[in-house]
Motif scaffolding. Structure first.
Motif, PDB file in Angstrom:
ATOM      1  N   PHE A  41       1.098 -11.086  17.474  1.00 52.07           N
ATOM      2  CA  PHE A  41       1.825  -9.946  16.913  1.00 52.07           C
ATOM      3  C   PHE A  41       2.798 -10.482  15.861  1.00 52.07           C
ATOM      4  O   PHE A  41       3.070 -11.688  15.823  1.00 52.07           O
ATOM      5  CB  PHE A  41       2.562  -9.165  18.008  1.00 52.07           C
ATOM      6  N   HIS A 208       6.167  -6.410  22.955  1.00 49.06           N
ATOM      7  CA  HIS A 208       4.823  -6.896  23.261  1.00 49.06           C
ATOM      8  C   HIS A 208       4.849  -7.688  24.562  1.00 49.06           C
ATOM      9  O   HIS A 208       5.913  -8.062  25.063  1.00 49.06           O
ATOM     10  CB  HIS A 208       4.309  -7.772  22.116  1.00 49.06           C
ATOM     11  N   LYS A 214      -4.545 -10.084  20.666  1.00 47.88           N
ATOM     12  CA  LYS A 214      -3.957  -9.710  19.391  1.00 47.88           C
ATOM     13  C   LYS A 214      -3.590  -8.231  19.423  1.00 47.88           C
ATOM     14  O   LYS A 214      -4.398  -7.371  19.784  1.00 47.88           O
ATOM     15  CB  LYS A 214      -4.941  -9.987  18.248  1.00 47.88           C
ATOM     16  N   ALA A 215      -2.360  -7.918  19.067  1.00 45.12           N
ATOM     17  CA  ALA A 215      -1.873  -6.543  19.140  1.00 45.12           C
ATOM     18  C   ALA A 215      -2.562  -5.669  18.092  1.00 45.12           C
ATOM     19  O   ALA A 215      -2.704  -6.061  16.934  1.00 45.12           O
ATOM     20  CB  ALA A 215      -0.366  -6.517  18.933  1.00 45.12           C
ATOM     21  N   ARG A 216      -2.956  -4.485  18.527  1.00 48.44           N
ATOM     22  CA  ARG A 216      -3.525  -3.515  17.604  1.00 48.44           C
ATOM     23  C   ARG A 216      -2.414  -2.908  16.747  1.00 48.44           C
ATOM     24  O   ARG A 216      -1.232  -2.961  17.086  1.00 48.44           O
ATOM     25  CB  ARG A 216      -4.248  -2.416  18.373  1.00 48.44           C
ATOM     26  N   THR A 217      -2.841  -2.288  15.664  1.00 50.46           N
ATOM     27  CA  THR A 217      -1.866  -1.656  14.779  1.00 50.46           C
ATOM     28  C   THR A 217      -1.052  -0.615  15.521  1.00 50.46           C
ATOM     29  O   THR A 217       0.161  -0.499  15.326  1.00 50.46           O
ATOM     30  CB  THR A 217      -2.587  -1.001  13.585  1.00 50.46           C
ATOM     31  N   SER A 218      -1.705   0.152  16.404  1.00 53.98           N
ATOM     32  CA  SER A 218      -0.994   1.193  17.149  1.00 53.98           C
ATOM     33  C   SER A 218       0.077   0.580  18.050  1.00 53.98           C
ATOM     34  O   SER A 218       1.164   1.150  18.206  1.00 53.98           O
ATOM     35  CB  SER A 218      -1.977   2.009  17.988  1.00 53.98           C
ATOM     36  N   ALA A 219      -0.205  -0.590  18.649  1.00 53.58           N
ATOM     37  CA  ALA A 219       0.779  -1.247  19.510  1.00 53.58           C
ATOM     38  C   ALA A 219       1.957  -1.759  18.698  1.00 53.58           C
ATOM     39  O   ALA A 219       3.115  -1.698  19.141  1.00 53.58           O
ATOM     40  CB  ALA A 219       0.125  -2.395  20.270  1.00 53.58           C
ATOM     41  N   GLU A 221       3.032  -0.430  15.899  1.00 53.60           N
ATOM     42  CA  GLU A 221       3.803   0.750  15.503  1.00 53.60           C
ATOM     43  C   GLU A 221       4.633   1.281  16.668  1.00 53.60           C
ATOM     44  O   GLU A 221       5.797   1.679  16.491  1.00 53.60           O
ATOM     45  CB  GLU A 221       2.854   1.831  14.974  1.00 53.60           C
ATOM     46  N   LYS A 222       4.047   1.291  17.882  1.00 53.91           N
ATOM     47  CA  LYS A 222       4.798   1.781  19.042  1.00 53.91           C
ATOM     48  C   LYS A 222       5.980   0.859  19.367  1.00 53.91           C
ATOM     49  O   LYS A 222       7.044   1.324  19.760  1.00 53.91           O
ATOM     50  CB  LYS A 222       3.871   1.893  20.254  1.00 53.91           C
TER      51      LYS A 222
END
Length: 365
Positions: A41, A208, A214-219, A221-222
């Motif tokens: 991230f 995180h 690997k963090a997704r874009t949604s994660a 953003e959250k």
């Protein structure tokens, strides 16, 4: 989503309405701001402690007393350099800390996860407790009520000042049921205040977690959206009590109280003499004035993040913990600023058939 985190605010108002300045923050800034931390991230979303792990930051809540300055004459004051000097300053600081430890107030925070709720709806107003969740809350209220009332002189009452709650339906319903089952109708102690729901305590993604891919874009953003709010909640409710008044300001004739085993020998003798003179063999139980309790009903992710932050552990470890519905996680914050966890996800008040983690039942999952 909100704007990406660049820096956490350096100061907040705590629940006592006082400004506190604290260290530690998300990474923020730098040429590699959006570079991935070990491919997981953005580095800007990594928590950076004020001191290197595993060192303890004694000023974690911004309330550590300043260093004592000793003049060359050996008396407190400013010397020519304006710095604390030698053994005299250390001795004075040790004396001050001992005085605070012996005369200050210990804050006790009991965090309760809400009961099991209906997760089939997206609207918060419909995500209410299941019949099992309501029963969990009832038994939790009975257990906390016993804490408040006390059992006897050895297991004395706990002075709960306030019940706090998040602004989500499942937590508010849990708090209502807990309060109703504390059996306070005949309680002759101090009134227990119920605070207004606090959205800062709402569930979310505090940061995180490691391990994790690997963090997704949604994660990402959250995390940008939720972390500042949940970190603000931690700083609002976790802090040491105000320091005790100087020795010459303390009242000399404080009322005696029946408390737990921490009661002094003098207090116990005075109580025994009072009983003999009055012809009574019993005395109403009274809480120890050097201990204050708060109950906070909120959510699993928030509680797990608070656990890591309070004990100055990497917050990214929060998902390694698992706390069941209506479990108790209990912290003490000593007047000197040390923090301990006395319970983590305690469900001893619930029978096995009421042990749930969301919609998971029992332990075979």
């Amino acid at each position: 989503p909100t704007e990406p985190i660049t820096e956490n605010p350096s100061s907040f108002l705590n629940s006592d309405g006082k400004e506190v300045k604290m260290g530690g923050s998300m990474w923020g800034g730098g040429a590699d701001n959006d570079a991935l931390y070990h491919g997981l991230f953005p580095r800007r979303q990594l928590w950076r402690p004020s001191l290197e792990y595993p060192l303890w930051d004694y000023n974690w809540d911004g309330r550590q007393p300043p260093p004592i300055v000793v003049s060359p004459s050996g008396k407190d004051g400013d010397d020519e350099s304006g710095k604390s000097s030698g053994d005299g300053a250390k001795a004075a600081e040790a004396k001050r800390e001992r005085y605070i430890r012996e005369n200050g107030v210990t804050r006790h925070l009991i965090l309760v996860r809400h009961g099991q709720y209906d997760e089939t709806h997206k609207e918060d107003s419909k995500r209410i407790l299941t019949p099992l969740g309501r029963k969990q809350a009832e038994l939790t209220g009975k257990r906390l009520g016993e804490f408040i009332r006390g059992v006897n002189e050895e297991f004395g009452p706990c002075r709960v000042k306030v019940v706090r709650v998040s602004d989500l339906a499942r937590a508010k319903e849990t708090a209502d049921i807990i309060y109703e089952n504390m059996d306070l109708e005949n309680f002759d102690g101090d009134t227990i205040h119920r605070s207004q729901p606090d959205p800062l305590l709402n569930e979310g993604r505090p940061c995180h977690h490691i391990p994790g891919g690997k963090a997704r874009t949604s994660a990402i953003e959250k995390t940008d959206e939720h972390h500042p709010r949940i970190e603000h909640a931690f700083r609002k409710y976790f802090f040491r009590a105000d320091p005790p008044a100087p020795a010459d300001e303390l009242q000399q004739d404080e009322p005696d109280a029946v408390v737990a085993t921490s009661a002094s020998t003098h207090t116990k003798k005075t109580l025994e003499q009072t009983k003999e003179s009055d012809g009574n063999t019993e005395s109403p139980l009274k809480p120890d004035p050097q201990h204050e309790f708060e109950i906070i009903v909120c959510h699993a992710n928030v509680i797990r993040y608070f656990f890591c932050r309070a004990l100055q552990l990497p917050p990214e470890a929060w998902l390694r913990l698992c706390i069941f519905n209506c479990s108790l996680t209990y912290f003490t914050i000593r007047p000197t600023g040390t923090v301990s966890c006395r319970m983590l996800g305690d469900i001893g008040h619930l029978p096995y058939e009421m042990n749930t983690f969301s919609m998971h039942t029992g332990f075979n999952w």
